[in-house]
Design a protein around this motif. Structure first.
Motif, mmCIF file in Angstrom:
data_model
loop_
_atom_site.group_PDB
_atom_site.id
_atom_site.type_symbol
_atom_site.label_atom_id
_atom_site.label_comp_id
_atom_site.label_asym_id
_atom_site.label_seq_id
_atom_site.Cartn_x
_atom_site.Cartn_y
_atom_site.Cartn_z
ATOM 1 N N LEU A 31 0.603 -1.323 -0.118
ATOM 2 C CA LEU A 31 0.139 0.278 0.114
ATOM 3 C C LEU A 31 0.949 1.079 0.112
ATOM 4 C CD1 LEU A 31 -2.728 1.108 0.349
ATOM 5 C CD2 LEU A 31 -2.248 1.200 2.527
ATOM 6 N N GLY A 32 2.317 1.014 0.758
ATOM 7 C CA GLY A 32 2.899 2.144 0.811
ATOM 8 C C GLY A 32 3.751 2.594 -0.251
ATOM 9 N N ILE A 33 3.953 1.686 -1.032
ATOM 10 C CA ILE A 33 4.928 1.983 -2.217
ATOM 11 C C ILE A 33 3.875 1.877 -3.411
ATOM 12 C CG2 ILE A 33 5.700 0.569 -3.996
ATOM 13 C CD1 ILE A 33 7.208 -1.641 -1.407
ATOM 14 N N ALA A 34 2.666 2.109 -3.344
ATOM 15 C CA ALA A 34 1.475 2.089 -4.241
ATOM 16 C C ALA A 34 0.910 3.934 -3.797
ATOM 17 C CB ALA A 34 0.071 1.368 -4.729
ATOM 18 N N VAL A 35 1.381 4.108 -2.895
ATOM 19 C CA VAL A 35 0.732 5.585 -2.655
ATOM 20 C C VAL A 35 1.570 6.525 -2.674
ATOM 21 C CG1 VAL A 35 -0.010 7.004 -0.749
ATOM 22 C CG2 VAL A 35 -1.171 4.998 -0.819
ATOM 23 N N VAL A 36 3.040 5.933 -2.754
ATOM 24 C CA VAL A 36 3.608 7.153 -3.522
ATOM 25 C C VAL A 36 3.984 6.926 -4.937
ATOM 26 C CG1 VAL A 36 6.088 7.331 -2.913
ATOM 27 C CG2 VAL A 36 5.276 7.179 -0.870
ATOM 28 N N TYR A 37 3.835 5.876 -5.731
ATOM 29 C CA TYR A 37 4.262 5.907 -6.676
ATOM 30 C C TYR A 37 3.642 6.756 -7.754
ATOM 31 C CZ TYR A 37 5.180 3.850 -11.065
ATOM 32 O OH TYR A 37 5.380 3.931 -12.199
ATOM 33 N N LYS A 38 2.099 6.048 -7.163
ATOM 34 C CA LYS A 38 0.716 6.979 -8.286
ATOM 35 C C LYS A 38 0.866 7.582 -7.945
ATOM 36 C CE LYS A 38 -0.483 2.993 -10.288
ATOM 37 N NZ LYS A 38 -0.374 3.403 -11.614
ATOM 38 N N GLY B 39 1.664 16.454 -2.599
ATOM 39 C CA GLY B 39 3.064 16.427 -1.704
ATOM 40 C C GLY B 39 2.856 16.109 -0.246
ATOM 41 N N LEU B 40 0.969 15.850 -0.413
ATOM 42 C CA LEU B 40 0.076 15.100 0.644
ATOM 43 C C LEU B 40 0.160 13.657 0.598
ATOM 44 C CD1 LEU B 40 -2.880 17.281 1.903
ATOM 45 C CD2 LEU B 40 -0.657 16.765 3.309
ATOM 46 N N LEU B 41 0.173 13.416 -0.549
ATOM 47 C CA LEU B 41 0.037 11.617 -0.608
ATOM 48 C C LEU B 41 1.617 10.996 -0.246
ATOM 49 C CD1 LEU B 41 -2.246 12.026 -3.210
ATOM 50 C CD2 LEU B 41 -2.827 10.123 -1.592
ATOM 51 N N ILE B 42 2.603 12.225 -1.148
ATOM 52 C CA ILE B 42 3.768 11.380 -1.241
ATOM 53 C C ILE B 42 4.546 11.746 0.177
ATOM 54 C CG2 ILE B 42 6.651 12.356 -1.719
ATOM 55 C CD1 ILE B 42 4.718 13.441 -4.493
ATOM 56 N N GLY B 43 4.280 12.259 1.433
ATOM 57 C CA GLY B 43 4.866 12.750 2.254
ATOM 58 C C GLY B 43 3.799 12.070 3.476
ATOM 59 N N ALA B 44 2.788 11.440 3.197
ATOM 60 C CA ALA B 44 1.636 10.518 3.800
ATOM 61 C C ALA B 44 2.440 9.053 3.780
ATOM 62 C CB ALA B 44 0.476 10.140 3.588
ATOM 63 N N GLY B 45 2.994 8.789 2.598
ATOM 64 C CA GLY B 45 3.196 7.443 2.280
ATOM 65 C C GLY B 45 4.707 7.510 2.417
ATOM 66 N N VAL B 46 5.412 7.956 2.375
ATOM 67 C CA VAL B 46 7.312 7.866 3.261
ATOM 68 C C VAL B 46 6.342 7.982 4.553
ATOM 69 C CG1 VAL B 46 9.077 8.800 2.440
ATOM 70 C CG2 VAL B 46 7.684 9.056 0.723
ATOM 71 N N LEU B 47 6.390 8.285 4.798
ATOM 72 C CA LEU B 47 6.480 8.284 6.233
ATOM 73 C C LEU B 47 5.586 7.256 7.178
ATOM 74 C CD1 LEU B 47 5.805 12.314 6.658
ATOM 75 C CD2 LEU B 47 8.440 11.086 7.580
ATOM 76 N N TRP B 48 4.849 7.024 6.245
ATOM 77 C CA TRP B 48 3.542 5.292 6.527
ATOM 78 C C TRP B 48 4.831 4.609 6.660
ATOM 79 C CZ3 TRP B 48 -1.287 2.575 7.702
ATOM 80 C CH2 TRP B 48 -0.623 1.450 7.764
ATOM 81 N N LEU B 49 5.612 4.511 5.235
ATOM 82 C CA LEU B 49 6.893 3.701 5.472
ATOM 83 C C LEU B 49 7.731 3.450 6.408
ATOM 84 C CD1 LEU B 49 6.975 2.978 1.249
ATOM 85 C CD2 LEU B 49 6.171 1.367 3.407
ATOM 86 N N PHE B 50 7.783 4.544 6.791
ATOM 87 C CA PHE B 50 9.074 4.855 7.813
ATOM 88 C C PHE B 50 8.984 4.264 8.985
ATOM 89 C CE2 PHE B 50 12.061 7.630 10.419
ATOM 90 C CZ PHE B 50 13.245 6.811 10.090
ATOM 91 N N ILE B 122 11.874 -7.094 8.317
ATOM 92 C CA ILE B 122 11.247 -6.515 7.365
ATOM 93 C C ILE B 122 11.394 -4.691 8.032
ATOM 94 C CG2 ILE B 122 8.520 -6.023 8.104
ATOM 95 C CD1 ILE B 122 8.308 -9.162 7.658
ATOM 96 N N GLY B 123 11.384 -4.113 9.616
ATOM 97 C CA GLY B 123 11.252 -2.894 9.552
ATOM 98 C C GLY B 123 12.498 -2.393 8.439
ATOM 99 N N SER B 124 13.311 -2.800 8.471
ATOM 100 C CA SER B 124 14.551 -2.003 7.768
ATOM 101 C C SER B 124 14.361 -2.235 6.614
ATOM 102 C CB SER B 124 16.147 -3.198 7.546
ATOM 103 O OG SER B 124 16.238 -2.937 8.936
ATOM 104 N N LEU B 125 13.593 -3.236 5.836
ATOM 105 C CA LEU B 125 12.990 -3.126 4.309
ATOM 106 C C LEU B 125 12.870 -1.858 4.064
ATOM 107 C CD1 LEU B 125 13.206 -4.647 1.572
ATOM 108 C CD2 LEU B 125 11.352 -6.077 2.670
ATOM 109 N N PHE B 126 10.990 -1.671 4.807
ATOM 110 C CA PHE B 126 10.456 -0.205 5.071
ATOM 111 C C PHE B 126 11.171 0.303 4.776
ATOM 112 C CE2 PHE B 126 5.358 -1.339 5.977
ATOM 113 C CZ PHE B 126 6.171 -2.616 5.558
ATOM 114 N N GLY B 127 12.060 0.858 5.749
ATOM 115 C CA GLY B 127 12.893 1.977 5.638
ATOM 116 C C GLY B 127 13.145 2.215 4.567
ATOM 117 N N ALA B 128 14.153 1.492 4.613
ATOM 118 C CA ALA B 128 15.073 1.560 2.780
ATOM 119 C C ALA B 128 13.980 1.832 2.012
ATOM 120 C CB ALA B 128 15.588 -0.090 2.680
ATOM 121 N N ILE B 129 12.950 1.132 1.626
ATOM 122 C CA ILE B 129 12.227 1.826 0.117
ATOM 123 C C ILE B 129 11.406 2.896 0.650
ATOM 124 C CG2 ILE B 129 9.732 0.073 -0.374
ATOM 125 C CD1 ILE B 129 10.394 -2.338 -0.240
#
Lengths: 83, 164
Positions: A31-38, B39-50, B122-129
């Motif tokens: 979900l996170g990947i898709a949110v940012v990529y799209k 911008g909000l969607l990018i911020g939400a997505g990246v911070l969600w993963l981090f 998994i934690g390391s992977l989420f952060g790196a992605i």
């Protein structure tokens, strides 16, 4: 398990995961990947939600298919070839 | 308006301010370019993963010293990743029996505990992605024209009957 959960401090300690449940983290990852990529890929943001849902589903489906494929190779094909 | 406003040169499109802002805070570069929702969607997505990384793997999943190569990816998130690592290094590590600075194993005195196994991976992977996706966003912000400029180009194109 209950004791581990009680001792767990979010964001400081690693999350206690019952054995074999770690793969459930694939859904929030996809979900996170898709949110940012799209968000950067789409010009027309009206299709955003649908596209994110579709990409999330695609990532999960492909990962499940890969897991099944690898399981078949490792669990069935390799022992067969080894005799 | 003249016809050459439609055909922008690469220099006109290149926007280092947007790139720097995008690195300082995920999504801020696109916000600066007039695309607040993007911008909000990018911020939400990246911070969600981090923050998902830190939630799953604990603060030990962001470690510049012990997990250097994972941190190379995580550093793409920007100052938030460096601040998380700084807090980890300075507030939660202890000196072990060999004299090395380590995150302590689980125990009653440990403020944070060592992340191992699937949770750490998994934690390391989420952060790196999250970091690598934000680098994509920084590059996109660097080369994306401001929205007011695109609206102007589109209106000029429409009035002259040329495709944008």
């Amino acid at each position: 398990m209950i004791l581990r959960l009680l001792a767990y401090t979010p964001f400081l300690d690693p999350m206690p995961m019952p054995g074999g449940m770690w793969w459930l983290t694939l859904a929030p990852l996809a979900l996170g990947i898709a949110v940012v990529y799209k968000a950067i890929k789409l010009d027309d943001m009206r299709r955003y939600n649908k596209q994110v849902a579709m990409m999330t589903t695609q990532i999960i489906a492909v990962m499940v298919a890969l897991a099944i494929g690898i399981q078949l190779v490792v669990g069935w094909l390799t022992p067969l070839l080894g005799g | 308006m003249t016809h050459h406003t439609i055909h922008q040169s690469a220099d006109e499109r290149f926007n280092p301010v947007a790139g720097v802002l995008a690195y300082l805070l995920p999504g801020l570069g696109h916000w600066y370019l007039g695309e607040a929702k993007r911008g909000l969607l990018i911020g939400a997505g990246v911070l969600w993963l981090f923050f998902g990384a830190v939630l799953i793997g604990g603060i030990d999943s962001v470690d510049r010293v012990e997990d250097k190569w994972w941190f190379v990816g995580q550093a793409g998130v920007g100052p938030i990743a460096f601040a998380t690592d700084l807090v980890h290094q300075t507030q939660f590590k202890v000196v072990d029996s060999r004299g090395q600075l380590q995150t302590p194993p689980p125990g009653p005195d440990a403020k944070a505990s060592k992340s191992i196994g699937h949770a750490n991976e998994i934690g390391s992977l989420f952060g790196a992605i999250a970091g690598m996706l934000n680098i994509m966003c920084v590059i996109d912000a660097l080369w994306r024209p401001r929205i007011d400029r695109r609206v102007r180009i589109r209106s000029v194109s429409a009035s002259e009957g040329t495709p944008a």
